[in-house]
Design an enzyme around this catalytic site. Structure first.
Site, PDB file in Angstrom:
ATOM      1  N   PHE A 222       1.144  48.503 -19.843  1.00 30.30           N
ATOM      2  CA  PHE A 222       0.743  47.355 -19.010  1.00 30.30           C
ATOM      3  C   PHE A 222       1.889  46.942 -18.109  1.00 30.30           C
ATOM      4  O   PHE A 222       3.004  46.763 -18.582  1.00 30.30           O
ATOM      5  CB  PHE A 222       0.363  46.146 -19.887  1.00 30.30           C
ATOM      6  CG  PHE A 222      -0.935  46.339 -20.599  1.00 30.30           C
ATOM      7  CD1 PHE A 222      -2.123  46.119 -19.941  1.00 30.30           C
ATOM      8  CD2 PHE A 222      -0.958  46.771 -21.911  1.00 30.30           C
ATOM      9  CE1 PHE A 222      -3.333  46.326 -20.582  1.00 30.30           C
ATOM     10  CE2 PHE A 222      -2.162  46.985 -22.563  1.00 30.30           C
ATOM     11  CZ  PHE A 222      -3.348  46.763 -21.898  1.00 30.30           C
ATOM     12  N   HIS A 223       1.609  46.807 -16.811  1.00 29.63           N
ATOM     13  CA  HIS A 223       2.648  46.297 -15.918  1.00 29.63           C
ATOM     14  C   HIS A 223       2.092  45.539 -14.715  1.00 29.63           C
ATOM     15  O   HIS A 223       2.848  45.063 -13.891  1.00 29.63           O
ATOM     16  CB  HIS A 223       3.540  47.435 -15.425  1.00 29.63           C
ATOM     17  CG  HIS A 223       2.855  48.355 -14.461  1.00 29.63           C
ATOM     18  ND1 HIS A 223       1.977  49.321 -14.863  1.00 29.63           N
ATOM     19  CD2 HIS A 223       2.895  48.412 -13.105  1.00 29.63           C
ATOM     20  CE1 HIS A 223       1.513  49.953 -13.793  1.00 29.63           C
ATOM     21  NE2 HIS A 223       2.051  49.424 -12.710  1.00 29.63           N
ATOM     22  N   ARG A 224       0.760  45.429 -14.600  1.00 36.88           N
ATOM     23  CA  ARG A 224       0.204  44.729 -13.425  1.00 36.88           C
ATOM     24  C   ARG A 224       0.532  43.244 -13.508  1.00 36.88           C
ATOM     25  O   ARG A 224       0.327  42.628 -14.569  1.00 36.88           O
ATOM     26  CB  ARG A 224      -1.318  44.834 -13.391  1.00 36.88           C
ATOM     27  CG  ARG A 224      -1.831  46.207 -13.221  1.00 36.88           C
ATOM     28  CD  ARG A 224      -1.917  46.650 -11.793  1.00 36.88           C
ATOM     29  NE  ARG A 224      -2.089  48.090 -11.813  1.00 36.88           N
ATOM     30  CZ  ARG A 224      -1.519  48.938 -10.973  1.00 36.88           C
ATOM     31  NH1 ARG A 224      -0.736  48.496 -10.012  1.00 36.88           N
ATOM     32  NH2 ARG A 224      -1.728  50.218 -11.083  1.00 36.88           N
ATOM     33  N   ASP A 301      -3.293  49.456 -17.630  1.00 32.75           N
ATOM     34  CA  ASP A 301      -3.712  48.915 -16.336  1.00 32.75           C
ATOM     35  C   ASP A 301      -3.131  49.757 -15.207  1.00 32.75           C
ATOM     36  O   ASP A 301      -3.089  49.332 -14.060  1.00 32.75           O
ATOM     37  CB  ASP A 301      -3.346  47.424 -16.181  1.00 32.75           C
ATOM     38  CG  ASP A 301      -1.868  47.136 -16.351  1.00 32.75           C
ATOM     39  OD1 ASP A 301      -1.060  48.094 -16.363  1.00 32.75           O
ATOM     40  OD2 ASP A 301      -1.510  45.946 -16.462  1.00 32.75           O
TER      41      ASP A 301
END
Ligand code: UD1
Length: 380
Positions: A222-224, A301
């Site tokens: 996850f990094h959004r 994501d």
């Protein structure tokens, strides 16, 4: 025989982690090309060893001839810095064409500069649209494609988007998926990779093979900003993941942005109480693919991982309201979900109801060769 002096110069731009898997097969296919001299430029958007150098080493990408070393900053500052430094490079190198890949800030910045200098540009991974301008990548995609001259695409939907936006069929080349060139090149050689997962703080190093062999587990990325910068969403996400880890172990190689947000909001100690949720440092490409190949499912994501899981046949739960890669849903193993659905979706997969799919046409490991065939004709 032509000397390198008389070869046509093609600048290829790489800036951030997801660019490197796309540039690697292109650089390989351009090695010793008779008429095109590739000039690799790294913008320095990603700069950590684990986010950049390691990928160059593992994927055997030649050292970039030029590194703009722009580093991290706000979008405006980062884009402006790249443009300022890249303009000098274009003026010195005098390329016949600039080729950009993907949808990161480096992509758009390095398209604007040559476009204004009157240098031809080509975009690989053109035409993808999420129709969601709250994502910076969608803005990057739209702006890049609005000024590019040539478009290399991965799927029919991308061609259709470009045609709807007024591009001509002669400008569009459907070539398949470069990321899959890289995946197929390495995926049979993964058994020799020893994978030691490094904890993000002081915990113990986890030997992947000893700890996860013959076990079901999931891989997370996850990094959004919408998932990790928004504190309410971050809390809900971590809560769901912690709950799932009671039933199935989860490995979470953590992006610097996500780690910074977890720490900023004081959530690290909460997450660390869950023994089966392993927060580890970002891994190299080969290690990551090895994990995904052996995992039961992936929750992400990311953009590219939707494609890699489709080819590896792994159920992929993408925690986003939309995707620019609809083919991974229509034909592949991908499913868009909301944070509140994560637990029930994972339960479904564990009960044997994970999504299956097919590999899209032309995602066959031969895309770089197709692109170079076109480049041979269009580089000035
Ligand atoms: C960028 C891309 C995104 C891509 C992602 C993959 C844009 C708009 N976003 O997002 O599309 O999916 O890369 O990783 O181009 N940082 C480090 N070390 C690094 C790089 C970044 O610690 O080597 C930290 C910095 O604190 C930085 C933050 O990560 O501020 C975000 O980096 P940035 O490149 O701005 O965006 P990403 O979230 O990585």
């Amino acid at each position: 025989m032509q000397t390198s002096r008389s070869k046509r110069k093609l600048i290829l731009v790489a800036g951030a982690r997801p660019n490197f898997m796309k540039i690697a097969p292109l650089m390989q296919a351009l090695k010793n090309h008779q008429t095109i001299q590739p000039v690799l430029v790294h913008t320095g958007q990603h700069y950590d060893e684990q986010m950049s150098d390691l990928f160059f080493k593992q994927l055997e990408i030649p050292k970039p001839e030029i590194n703009l070393e722009v580093g991290s900053a706000s979008h405006a500052v980062q884009t402006a810095r790249i443009m300022e430094r890249f303009e000098q490079v274009c003026n010195e190198v005098k390329p016949g064409m600039v080729l950009v890949v993907g949808d990161v800030n480096s992509t758009v910045a390095c398209t604007l500069v040559p476009a204004k200098l009157g240098v031809k540009t080509a975009h690989y991974e053109a035409g993808l649209r999420s129709r969601d301008k709250s994502m910076p990548e969608e803005i990057n995609r739209i702006v890049t494609d609005s000024i590019c001259d040539y478009f290399f695409t991965t799927s029919r939907d991308a061609d259709e988007n470009l045609i709807l936006e007024g591009k001509k069929t002669e400008q569009i080349f459907r070539v398949g998926n470069l990321m899959i060139d890289t995946l197929l090149k390495w995926h049979d050689r993964l058994h020799d990779i020893s994978l030691q997962l490094q904890p993000i703080q002081n915990g113990r190093v986890i030997d992947f093979s000893a700890s996860y062999r013959d076990r079901e587990f999931g891989v997370l990325t996850f990094h959004r900003p919408a998932n990790v910068d928004d504190v309410q969403n971050l809390k809900s996400l971590l809560n769901a993941l912690c709950n799932i880890s009671r039933d199935v172990p989860l490995i979470f190689p953590i992006h610097p942005r996500t780690q910074a947000s977890i720490q900023k909001h004081g959530l690290l100690s909460f997450v660390e109480e869950f023994q089966n949720l392993s927060l580890v440092k970002p891994t190299g490409y080969l290690e990551f693919i090895k994990m995904v190949k052996e995992a039961k499912f992936v929750i992400t994501d990311s953009g590219g991982i939707q494609e890699e899981t489709t080819v590896l046949g792994k159920p992929c739960l993408t925690v986003r309201p939309n995707t620019e890669r609809p083919i991974t849903i229509l034909q592949g193993t991908n499913k868009l979900i909301q944070i509140q659905d994560i637990e029930s979706e994972v339960a479904d997969i564990l009960a044997g109801r994970g999504k299956t799919g097919q590999v899209p046409p032309l995602w066959d490991g031969k895309s770089a060769g197709r692109i170079v065939d076109h480049l041979t004709k269009i580089v000035a």
